[in-house]
Enzyme design. Sequence first.
Site, PDB file in Angstrom:
ATOM      1  CE  LYS A   1     -42.889  14.819 -31.054  1.00  0.00           C
ATOM      2  NZ  LYS A   1     -41.949  15.658 -30.315  1.00  0.00           N
TER       3      LYS A   1
ATOM      4  NE  ARG B   1     -37.088  17.092 -34.941  1.00  0.00           N
ATOM      5  CZ  ARG B   1     -37.673  15.906 -35.063  1.00  0.00           C
ATOM      6  NH1 ARG B   1     -38.935  15.747 -34.716  1.00  0.00           N
ATOM      7  NH2 ARG B   1     -36.997  14.878 -35.537  1.00  0.00           N
TER       8      ARG B   1
HETATM    9  N1  HH2 Z   1     -39.296  14.770 -31.540  1.00  0.00           N
HETATM   10  C1  HH2 Z   1     -38.891  13.622 -32.120  1.00  0.00           C
HETATM   11  C2  HH2 Z   1     -37.544  13.443 -32.471  1.00  0.00           C
HETATM   12  N2  HH2 Z   1     -36.636  14.418 -32.249  1.00  0.00           N
HETATM   13  N3  HH2 Z   1     -36.126  16.597 -31.495  1.00  0.00           N
HETATM   14  C3  HH2 Z   1     -36.501  17.751 -30.938  1.00  0.00           C
HETATM   15  N4  HH2 Z   1     -35.613  18.740 -30.749  1.00  0.00           N
HETATM   16  N5  HH2 Z   1     -37.808  17.974 -30.551  1.00  0.00           N
HETATM   17  C4  HH2 Z   1     -38.763  17.019 -30.731  1.00  0.00           C
HETATM   18  O1  HH2 Z   1     -39.933  17.270 -30.344  1.00  0.00           O
HETATM   19  C5  HH2 Z   1     -38.389  15.765 -31.310  1.00  0.00           C
HETATM   20  C6  HH2 Z   1     -37.024  15.594 -31.689  1.00  0.00           C
HETATM   21  C7  HH2 Z   1     -39.883  12.550 -32.411  1.00  0.00           C
HETATM   22  O2  HH2 Z   1     -40.457  12.763 -33.685  1.00  0.00           O
HETATM   23  P1  HH2 Z   1     -39.959  12.072 -35.060  1.00  0.00           P
HETATM   24  O3  HH2 Z   1     -38.576  12.487 -35.421  1.00  0.00           O
HETATM   25  O4  HH2 Z   1     -40.964  12.365 -36.097  1.00  0.00           O
HETATM   26  O5  HH2 Z   1     -40.040  10.521 -34.762  1.00  0.00           O
HETATM   27  P2  HH2 Z   1     -38.945   9.429 -34.438  1.00  0.00           P
HETATM   28  O6  HH2 Z   1     -38.181   9.840 -33.231  1.00  0.00           O
HETATM   29  O7  HH2 Z   1     -39.768   8.196 -34.202  1.00  0.00           O
HETATM   30  O8  HH2 Z   1     -38.038   9.327 -35.606  1.00  0.00           O
END
Ligand code: HH2
Length: 293
Positions: free
Chosen positions: A231, A265
């Site tokens: 992040k 995660r």
């Molecule tokens: N962070 C993201 C997405 N979903 N869900 C939970 N429970 N906790 C988190 O910290 C969280 C989440 C953002 O990360 P990522 O999936 O890598 O990116 P994107 O939303 O751009 O797909």
Amino acid sequence: MTRQARPGGGRWEWRSRALPWPERPVVMGILNLTPDSFSDGGRFFDRERAVARARAMVAEGADIVDVGAESTRPGAEGVSAAEELDRLIPVLERLLEEIDVPISVDTSKAEVARAVLGLGCHAINDVRALGDGAMAEVIADAGAGVVLMHMKGEPRTMQASPHYEDVVGEVRHFLEGAIKRACAAGIASSGIVVDPGIGFGKTVDHNIELLARLDELADLGVPVLVGTSRKSFIGSITGRGLDDRLAGSIASVAISVLRGTAGVRVHDVPQAVDSVRIAALVERAGVSREAAR
Ligand code: HH2
């Protein structure tokens, strides 16, 4: 600060699939089926590659695969339910046959949740914590699990000067309310997990304070999941770009576990698994020493 009980003393079970918590922290591997995810967007947009990636994460030790088809990165535009389902369904059908760990789907739309739970997915990872009015009922009817995450504002604008009087107190209060709504709708308490939502309407300082005081989410009575992987706060602190945040991410995994988190995660599963193993031993040794005092 006095150490409190380990966050989420309760069990973690999604559709009769027991996760290893509280025996050890759980590693959730991220599979993004989005062309625009902040860190790995586009890479796994292809179905075969997505399935291969999920299988690899399981082989590397992931306890859950979390599949998402809509980016929630700061500034992201939403996609329609139809588009989300087009991306999700062909991959989920394969994963449900081919991998042997619970599958959560990262969606905030009840319509998407209904369809993927109908296929047999085990939980909904809802970054809007039941914000869609029909979501709680859909999850309860399916007997599925849920991750209730805190977010201040909406992805498009959430990083425009977020403000809190007491970030931990406000996140805690929000999650408490979300747990009550989930239970009132009939979602089994052993299926509820909460997440402070690192980076979702938070400055670098807010994220650091949340990690430092994670143990204050202890008495919510359900497992706590934390997502720090790659992040932007890690980039802000280290000055590193997206492809160079592994060490920072793994440091934050260890810190989360030392603060008693039930799950992490992550994108980088094997490194997280090692980090969790070491940090969990140290965390438990600390808890035993305090218990013996
Ligand atoms: N962070 C993201 C997405 N979903 N869900 C939970 N429970 N906790 C988190 O910290 C969280 C989440 C953002 O990360 P990522 O999936 O890598 O990116 P994107 O939303 O751009 O797909």
